[in-house]
Structure formats: structure tokens, C-alpha cells
Design a protein around this motif. Structure first.
Motif, short mmCIF file in Angstrom:
data_model
loop_
_atom_site.label_atom_id
_atom_site.label_comp_id
_atom_site.label_asym_id
_atom_site.label_seq_id
_atom_site.Cartn_x
_atom_site.Cartn_y
_atom_site.Cartn_z
N PHE A 18 0.84 -1.20 0.00
CA PHE A 18 0.00 0.00 0.00
C PHE A 18 0.88 1.26 0.00
O PHE A 18 0.56 2.25 -0.65
CB PHE A 18 -0.93 0.00 1.22
CG PHE A 18 -2.17 -0.83 1.05
CD1 PHE A 18 -2.50 -1.41 -0.16
CD2 PHE A 18 -3.04 -1.03 2.11
CE1 PHE A 18 -3.65 -2.17 -0.32
CE2 PHE A 18 -4.19 -1.79 1.97
CZ PHE A 18 -4.50 -2.36 0.75
N SER A 22 0.89 4.21 -2.81
CA SER A 22 0.62 5.60 -2.41
C SER A 22 1.69 6.56 -2.94
O SER A 22 1.42 7.74 -3.13
CB SER A 22 0.54 5.71 -0.88
OG SER A 22 1.82 5.65 -0.27
N ILE A 35 -11.05 8.30 3.92
CA ILE A 35 -10.35 7.20 4.59
C ILE A 35 -11.20 6.71 5.76
O ILE A 35 -11.61 7.50 6.61
CB ILE A 35 -8.98 7.65 5.11
CG1 ILE A 35 -8.11 8.19 3.97
CG2 ILE A 35 -8.27 6.50 5.82
CD1 ILE A 35 -6.77 8.76 4.43
N ASN A 43 -3.87 0.57 6.31
CA ASN A 43 -4.73 1.16 5.28
C ASN A 43 -5.14 2.59 5.64
O ASN A 43 -6.15 3.08 5.16
CB ASN A 43 -5.98 0.30 5.07
CG ASN A 43 -6.65 0.58 3.74
OD1 ASN A 43 -6.00 0.94 2.76
ND2 ASN A 43 -7.97 0.42 3.70
N TRP A 47 -2.15 6.63 3.03
CA TRP A 47 -3.06 7.54 2.33
C TRP A 47 -3.10 8.92 3.00
O TRP A 47 -3.28 9.93 2.32
CB TRP A 47 -4.45 6.93 2.27
CG TRP A 47 -4.41 5.48 1.90
CD1 TRP A 47 -4.89 4.42 2.63
CD2 TRP A 47 -3.83 4.89 0.72
NE1 TRP A 47 -4.65 3.24 1.99
CE2 TRP A 47 -4.00 3.48 0.82
CE3 TRP A 47 -3.19 5.41 -0.40
CZ2 TRP A 47 -3.56 2.61 -0.18
CZ3 TRP A 47 -2.74 4.54 -1.38
CH2 TRP A 47 -2.92 3.16 -1.27
N THR A 87 -10.89 4.62 0.56
CA THR A 87 -10.29 3.38 1.03
C THR A 87 -10.94 2.90 2.31
O THR A 87 -11.36 3.69 3.16
CB THR A 87 -8.77 3.55 1.23
OG1 THR A 87 -8.18 2.29 1.55
CG2 THR A 87 -8.46 4.56 2.33
N CYS A 117 -9.97 1.53 -2.93
CA CYS A 117 -8.96 0.60 -2.43
C CYS A 117 -9.49 -0.14 -1.21
O CYS A 117 -10.08 0.49 -0.32
CB CYS A 117 -7.69 1.37 -2.07
SG CYS A 117 -6.39 0.37 -1.30
N ASP A 119 -8.60 -3.06 1.91
CA ASP A 119 -7.68 -3.90 2.68
C ASP A 119 -8.41 -5.22 2.97
O ASP A 119 -9.37 -5.26 3.72
CB ASP A 119 -7.31 -3.19 3.98
CG ASP A 119 -6.48 -4.05 4.92
OD1 ASP A 119 -6.17 -5.20 4.57
OD2 ASP A 119 -6.15 -3.57 6.03
N TYR A 139 -6.73 -3.97 -4.21
CA TYR A 139 -7.10 -4.91 -3.15
C TYR A 139 -5.83 -5.61 -2.70
O TYR A 139 -5.12 -6.20 -3.51
CB TYR A 139 -8.12 -5.94 -3.66
CG TYR A 139 -8.82 -6.74 -2.58
CD1 TYR A 139 -10.11 -6.41 -2.17
CD2 TYR A 139 -8.19 -7.81 -1.95
CE1 TYR A 139 -10.77 -7.13 -1.19
CE2 TYR A 139 -8.84 -8.53 -0.96
CZ TYR A 139 -10.13 -8.19 -0.58
OH TYR A 139 -10.77 -8.91 0.40
#
Length: 328
Positions: A18, A22, A35, A43, A47, A87, A117, A119, A139
Motif C-alpha cells: 500500500f 501511495s 479514509i 490502510n 493515504w 479506502t 482501495c 484492505d 485490493y
């Protein structure tokens, strides 16, 4: 995963993959990112940093229902024409609740250019993944949570890869996700284990295996949830319904009058059950949403190879250390 080979890359951890993704994306000033605050920090932090680097507007997604289920109703007020990235987790590693990812994906993709996105680390040990059915752009999950060694997988939809500025050396072909962010290649020895794990989980026909897992895990969580909900001094976090379509047997709770660490340490003295206490890297969820102290939650994580007899023994252990006369 029902993904094409050029949409998948292996790496040391979902956290690292991840982070790599990013670092590859650029956005316009005041583009918006959403988020989920109930997520594992894996996760969240990549971000948050991505938003800061690009001058994005960050919106926190916090479900308001009792079970803390992420849904379209709580997401929709946060969406706007400037939303570029959303996400969340498929299953919280604290709450165990299964979120309706296809419905959330549909809402996200109603915004032109928005990417989604997910997790899947806490989902992958329990249920089959189909990235096309989920309709996600990214994913990730970890094979060391799926009965294998310390290696992870990230999927990126081919169309979403157009937004990535590759991290790899200039002379490496960039027509696959591995070519874009697979720095130095994955660990060869660990990668060799993946076909064996896939075979164990049904190979090319995983559906009946995962259906059987869901049924069995439903029995495990039903027994433990029945005991916990029968008491008047226990707070269960997440869905209290044992239906395996809406939760998995990752069960977290606190006990009135006992620190979570105390519960686990007393259980350790009386049994060899492997459950633990803390925030499990979902620090924002435990501290800011659940309002828990440093002790966090007691988390009991069961999977398909656990037995109903083990759960009954676990309940006996808990009953021997928890306060008396607290049944509802």
C-alpha cells in the motif's frame, strides 16, 4: 482472486505494498480523499501521507451505526465531484464485520475518476476473494494470514494502473503491475509456497471449500457470542449476530471491572489458548471511536481448523476468570 497476472504484484507485506502504491499517485490541489477510521493503520497512514504530499482534502469515514458497519449511507454524504480516492477494510481486524464492498464500490465509481482501495487482510483467511465481483481498483492481503509465510499480494485494476507513476528502474518494462512497483522482485522462496496454499483452499474450485469454512466458522462464533452476550458485564464490539454472511469469528470485547490485559494474562495462566489484548494496529478505532484506554480489547480470533470442543473449553476458561454472578 480472479485477477489477470499483469494486475498482481507480490511483496513483503500489505503495509509495504500500500505504501508503494501511495507513492506512485499524484493528485490536484484540493482533490478529496476519504479514509475509513475503523481500519488497521496499514490502510490509513500511506493515504494520510499521500493526501498531505498532494494537498488533498482528507475526509474521515466513521460509521454511526451500533455495529460500526461501513455502508453506502454513511459514505454518501462524504462523496463529491472532487472525490478521487476512497479506502476501507473488507473486515475490521477488531470488529469482524463483513462490509458490503460491491455496494460501496458502486457508490464510489458513481463519481467519475474516483478510485476504490480495499484492505482484505482480515477477509482473506475466511472467505473467497473475487476482485472483479467486488469491482475494486486496488485490493491487498497477506498470505501469512492465509496459513502461509510472510509474503503479500496486491491487485490493481488495469485501468487504475494508468494513474501510477512507476517506482521501478527506467529500463524495466512497465506493462504489468509488477513492472511498475515490484521493486527487486518478491522473495522467491516464499513465493513458491503460494500454489500449495491455493491447492489447500480448493485450487481452481475454491467455492465449496470456502462455503464449508463459512458454515463451520458460523458454529464457532455462535457459541462464543452466545456466552459473551449472556453476561451483563461484557461489551462486544462489532456485529453481535453470528450469521457468517455478516461477520467472521474475529471477536473483540471488554469486561467491566477488568483490564483487557488482565483478562488475557489470567487466561494464559490457566490454559494454552492463543488470544491477546490491545489495539492490534487499529489504534484510531480503539482510541478515538471506541474510547478505550491503553488496554484496548480482548480479541479472540478463530479460523476453520478450530473446533467446537475448543470453543467450549475456551468458554470454560473465561468463565473461570471473569467476575461471578453477571448473567443477564
Amino acid at each position: 482472486m480472479n485477477a489477470d497476472p499483469d494486475e498482481v504484484v507480490l511483496g513483503p507485506s500489505t503495509t509495504q505494498l500500500f505504501r508503494n502504491i501511495s507513492l506512485t499517485m499524484k493528485f490536484e490541489l484540493e482533490d478529496e480523499i476519504i479514509i475509513s477510521k475503523i481500519d488497521h493503520e496499514t490502510n490509513i497512514k500511506p493515504w494520510v501521507d499521500m493526501a498531505e504530499r498532494n494537498g488533498m482534502i482528507l475526509k474521515w469515514w466513521v460509521p454511526e451505526n451500533e455495529s460500526l458497519r461501513l455502508d453506502v449511507d454513511s459514505l454518501t454524504p462524504l462523496l463529491s465531484s472532487r472525490t478521487k480516492f476512497v479506502t476501507c477494510t473488507h473486515i475490521s481486524n477488531i470488529l469482524g464485520t463483513v462490509h458490503d464492498i460491491p455496494s460501496i464500490a458502486k457508490a464510489v465509481h458513481s463519481i467519475p475518476g474516483a478510485m476504490f482501495c480495499v484492505d482484505g487482510v482480515s477477509y482473506a483467511p475466511h472467505r473467497q476473494i473475487d476482485v472483479k465481483e467486488l469491482d475494486v481498483d486496488f485490493y491487498g492481503f497477506s498470505w501469512y494470514k492465509v496459513y502461509g509465510p510472510h509474503i503479500s499480494t496486491l491487485y490493481a485494476r488495469r485501468a487504475a494502473q494508468e494513474n501510477l507513476n512507476p517506482l521501478s528502474h527506467f529500463f524495466i518494462p512497465k506493462d504489468t503491475l509488477e513492472g511498475k512497483i515490484g521493486l527487486a522482485g518478491a522473495n522467491y522462496e516464499l513465493a513458491q509456497s503460494i500454489p500449495e496454499i491455493v491447492s489447500y483452499l480448493g485450487g481452481s474450485s475454491p467455492k465449496p471449500v470456502f462455503e464449508a469454512i463459512a458454515v463451520h466458522e458460523g458454529k464457532l462464533q455462535a457459541a462464543l457470542l452466545a456466552y459473551l452476550t449472556s453476561r451483563g458485564d461484557i461489551s462486544i464490539y462489532g456485529e453481535k449476530n453470528a450469521d457468517p454472511t455478516i461477520r467472521v469469528p474475529t471477536i473483540s470485547f471488554t469486561v467491566k471491572g477488568m483490564d483487557s490485559r488482565e483478562v488475557v494474562e489470567q487466561a494464559d495462566q490457566k490454559s494454552n489458548f492463543g488470544f491477546r489484548w490491545g489495539h492490534f494496529y487499529s489504534k484510531r478505532l480503539c482510541s478515538e471511536i471506541l474510547g478505550l484506554g491503553d488496554g484496548g480489547v480482548v480479541r479472540i480470533s478463530m479460523v476453520h481448523y478450530n473446533t467446537e470442543e475448543e470453543v467450549r473449553s475456551l468458554i470454560e476458561t473465561l468463565d473461570g476468570i471473569l467476575p461471578r454472578n453477571t448473567l443477564k
